[in-house]
Design a protein around this motif. Structure first.
Motif, short mmCIF file in Angstrom:
data_model
loop_
_atom_site.label_atom_id
_atom_site.label_comp_id
_atom_site.label_asym_id
_atom_site.label_seq_id
_atom_site.Cartn_x
_atom_site.Cartn_y
_atom_site.Cartn_z
N ASN A 118 0.93 -1.05 0.14
CA ASN A 118 -0.03 0.07 0.30
C ASN A 118 0.63 1.28 0.00
N SER A 119 2.26 1.56 0.21
CA SER A 119 2.54 2.20 0.98
C SER A 119 3.99 2.38 0.29
N GLY A 120 4.37 3.38 0.02
CA GLY A 120 6.28 3.16 -0.02
C GLY A 120 6.32 2.28 1.40
N SER A 121 6.43 2.61 2.72
CA SER A 121 7.46 2.08 3.74
C SER A 121 6.63 0.80 3.92
N GLU A 122 5.89 0.53 3.56
CA GLU A 122 5.79 -0.95 3.65
C GLU A 122 6.64 -1.75 2.71
N ALA A 123 6.46 -1.85 1.38
CA ALA A 123 7.58 -2.23 0.63
C ALA A 123 9.02 -1.89 0.95
N VAL A 124 9.64 -1.45 1.61
CA VAL A 124 10.92 -0.77 2.00
C VAL A 124 10.79 -2.62 3.01
N GLU A 125 9.80 -1.71 3.90
CA GLU A 125 9.67 -3.10 4.95
C GLU A 125 9.98 -4.51 4.64
N ALA A 146 18.94 9.13 4.56
CA ALA A 146 18.38 9.03 3.59
C ALA A 146 17.19 9.14 4.38
N TYR A 147 16.18 8.39 3.81
CA TYR A 147 14.75 8.46 3.82
C TYR A 147 13.94 7.34 3.25
N HIS A 148 13.19 6.14 4.04
CA HIS A 148 12.84 5.60 3.20
C HIS A 148 11.54 4.74 4.54
N GLY A 149 10.73 6.66 5.33
CA GLY A 149 9.31 5.79 5.64
C GLY A 149 9.10 6.20 6.61
N ARG A 150 8.45 5.96 7.46
CA ARG A 150 8.16 6.64 8.65
C ARG A 150 7.29 5.92 9.39
N ILE A 213 19.90 2.17 -0.22
CA ILE A 213 19.80 3.05 -1.53
C ILE A 213 19.37 4.00 -2.05
N GLU A 214 18.51 5.60 -2.37
CA GLU A 214 18.26 5.49 -2.99
C GLU A 214 19.06 6.09 -4.22
N PRO A 215 19.09 5.49 -5.18
CA PRO A 215 20.04 6.05 -6.69
C PRO A 215 20.12 7.39 -6.92
N GLY A 218 16.04 11.78 -1.20
CA GLY A 218 14.57 12.25 -1.60
C GLY A 218 14.68 13.22 -0.84
N GLU A 219 13.60 13.21 0.13
CA GLU A 219 13.47 14.10 1.18
C GLU A 219 14.95 14.72 2.20
N GLY A 220 16.53 13.90 1.74
CA GLY A 220 17.46 14.42 2.01
C GLY A 220 17.90 15.27 1.46
N ALA A 246 17.61 -1.09 -4.26
CA ALA A 246 17.49 0.04 -4.46
C ALA A 246 15.67 0.77 -4.57
N ASP A 247 15.63 1.71 -3.67
CA ASP A 247 15.03 2.58 -3.24
C ASP A 247 14.08 3.71 -4.13
N GLU A 248 13.55 2.65 -5.29
CA GLU A 248 13.47 3.90 -6.69
C GLU A 248 11.96 4.75 -6.01
N ILE A 249 11.69 4.92 -4.79
CA ILE A 249 10.12 5.20 -4.47
C ILE A 249 9.67 6.55 -4.98
N GLN A 250 10.73 7.37 -4.93
CA GLN A 250 10.92 9.21 -5.68
C GLN A 250 11.18 8.99 -7.00
N THR A 251 12.27 8.11 -7.20
CA THR A 251 12.86 8.44 -8.85
C THR A 251 11.87 7.58 -9.22
N ALA A 275 7.16 3.05 -5.72
CA ALA A 275 5.88 3.37 -4.84
C ALA A 275 5.27 4.76 -5.43
N LYS A 276 4.89 6.12 -4.90
CA LYS A 276 4.76 7.17 -5.34
C LYS A 276 4.25 7.67 -6.78
N GLY A 277 5.06 7.52 -8.10
CA GLY A 277 4.69 7.45 -9.46
C GLY A 277 3.76 6.44 -9.73
C1 LIG Z 1 8.33 8.98 0.24
C2 LIG Z 1 9.16 7.81 0.65
C3 LIG Z 1 9.09 6.31 1.11
C4 LIG Z 1 8.11 6.06 2.03
O1 LIG Z 1 7.18 6.15 1.28
P1 LIG Z 1 5.26 6.09 1.84
O2 LIG Z 1 3.90 5.67 0.62
O3 LIG Z 1 5.20 7.95 1.88
O4 LIG Z 1 5.07 5.07 3.31
C5 LIG Z 1 10.08 5.46 0.68
N1 LIG Z 1 11.81 5.96 0.19
C6 LIG Z 1 11.16 7.05 -0.09
C7 LIG Z 1 13.25 7.38 -1.55
C8 LIG Z 1 10.41 8.14 -0.95
O5 LIG Z 1 10.78 9.27 -1.48
#
Ligand SMILES: *Cc1c(COP(=O)(O)O)cnc(C)c1O
Length: 426
Positions: A118-125, A146-150, A213-215, A218-220, A246-251, A275-277
């Motif tokens: 459902n969410s990026g955080s869940e995918a990373v977990e 790094a930013y990988h979720g909450r 790693i985020e390639p 993002g938030e960082g 590779a955390d490509e959630i934002q990229t 996730a995201k896009g």
């Molecule tokens: C936003 C983001 C997440 C977390 O995604 P959510 O859908 O907010 O849980 C994880 N990794 C990266 C790189 C993000 O930009």
């Protein structure tokens, strides 16, 4: 017709803000508290009739447009047929088709499998769960900024304390943080920055389950590692039996002018999180990886009630079709080519302007948030939605919709340029 009819936020938004204060937890904050009525072609129209230029896409989500016709059509079609069955109870084709698309689009031509969440955080977990299961090891290596979720595990993986982690611990163990390659600040080549990291990991951790790693971070702070950094890490992972994740959630999904940012460095990850896009605004996320890794998980080990919801899957198929049909990779590259020189001229030598495709950053030289805050506030007052980011809060980031009309982008950039020039006192 002027874009702004009232001050920002207008009277109707202010009334909603008062209701919100009595109903919504103060822990959920908003960058720009104008309440949105509808969106169209790169504009967000608020409840006071103000038309704001969207240079954020809801944090890199609505790259395909908002609303995007193919996404809206797919969602309507699906929700009239069925809204949910739970893929773990009685499956449906849309989930399978999204996985097929992800397997085909993510880097590498090897056999792949995907699982949806459902969410990026869940995918990373779940990527971390898979990496630990298949390697039989616990340690996870992550990076400064790094930013990988909450969620609790992803907060352990995320670097920045305030506001994300402050007071919310204890956090999950066996997470090891190492320096990111940050060319503007460290001046190191990619291979030298990687050698610094790998020396630390060899001496202090040993072979981990994965390097995550985020390639491009993002938030960082939209930090793009020096060329060769990612490839050196991936090669070391191969050598040491660790997974390169590779955390490509934002990229991901055309944001950087390629389907996935790893492609710029010709790096093929073992696992990719997205996730995201992915689904034009509907909540969907995925882990895609080597078939033998993804299939090593016991049946029932991955899943969730809503993961891969049929409406979200339909939206993803509409979004991915839109990306291919409109060639949004080329659109992202055009946005970058337009914006980078203009932003560089506005900033002068007072920091760094960088980015790939439509993932663009202006980092102010001072590592304090004041200038970025001032610049963002004056953009907001002029009706242009921009975001800040960075460990020091000193970066303005742009994530415009990839379908933004050229004149609207130009108008938004003109506001930002003016704000930068005033903000740095040039
Ligand atoms: C936003 C983001 C997440 C977390 O995604 P959510 O859908 O907010 O849980 C994880 N990794 C990266 C790189 C993000 O930009």
């Amino acid at each position: 017709m002027p874009r702004l009819l009232t001050p920002i936020p207008g009277p109707r938004s202010l009334r909603l803000a008062a209701r919100r204060a009595d109903a919504v937890s103060a822990g959920v904050a908003s960058t720009l508290p104008v309440y949105i009525d509808h969106a169209e072609d790169g504009l967000l129209v608020d409840v006071d009739g103000n038309r704001l230029i969207d240079l954020a896409s809801g944090i890199a989500v609505t790259g395909v447009g908002n609303p995007a016709p193919r996404v809206a059509e797919a969602v309507h079609g699906q929700i009239d047929r069925f809204s949910h069955t739970c893929f773990m109870v009685t499956p449906y084709e849309g989930y399978v088709e999204v996985c097929e698309r992800l397997n085909a689009l993510t880097p590498g031509t090897h056999a792949k499998r995907s699982a949806l969440f459902n969410s990026g955080s869940e995918a990373v977990e779940n990527a971390v769960k898979i990496a630990r299961l298949v390697t039989g090891r616990a340690p996870v290596v992550v990076f400064d900024h790094a930013y990988h979720g909450r969620t609790n595990l992803t907060l352990a993986l995320t670097a920045k304390t305030t506001p994300y982690k402050q007071g919310f611990g204890p956090f999950a163990p066996e997470v090891y943080r190492v320096p990111m390659s940050y060319p503007y600040r460290d001046g190191l080549s990619g291979p030298d920055a990687a050698a610094r990291v790998l020396d630390l990991v060899e001496k202090q951790v040993g072979p981990p389950a994965c390097v995550l790693i985020e390639p491009i971070q993002g938030e960082g702070g939209f930090i793009e590692p020096a060329p060769g950094f990612l490839a050196a890490l991936a090669a070391w992972c191969r050598d040491r039996g660790a997974l390169f994740v590779a955390d490509e959630i934002q990229t991901g999904f055309c944001r950087t002018g390629a389907w996935f940012a790893c492609e710029h460095e010709r790096v093929v990850p073992d696992l990719v999180t997205t996730a995201k896009g992915i689904a034009g605004g509907l909540p969907l996320a995925a882990v895609t990886g080597r078939a033998e890794l993804m299939d090593a998980v016991h049946p029932g080990g991955l899943g969730g009630t809503y993961g891969g919801n049929p409406v979200a899957c339909a939206a993803a198929l509409g979004a991915i079709d839109t990306m291919a049909e409109l060639d949004l990779n080329a659109a992202a590259r055009r946005i970058g080519a337009t914006a980078l020189p203009r932003l560089r001229a506005a900033l002068g030598g007072r920091g760094d302007v960088r980015g790939r495709g439509a993932m663009l950053a202006v980092e102010f030289a001072e590592q304090t948030p004041e200038v970025a805050r001032r610049v963002a506030a004056s953009c907001h007052a002029a009706g242009v939605v921009v975001l800040t980011c960075g460990t020091h809060g000193n970066v303005i980031r742009l994530l415009p919709p990839l379908v933004i009309p050229e004149e609207l982008l130009a108008e938004g950039l003109a506001v930002l340029e003016h704000a930068i020039v005033e903000g740095v006192g040039r």
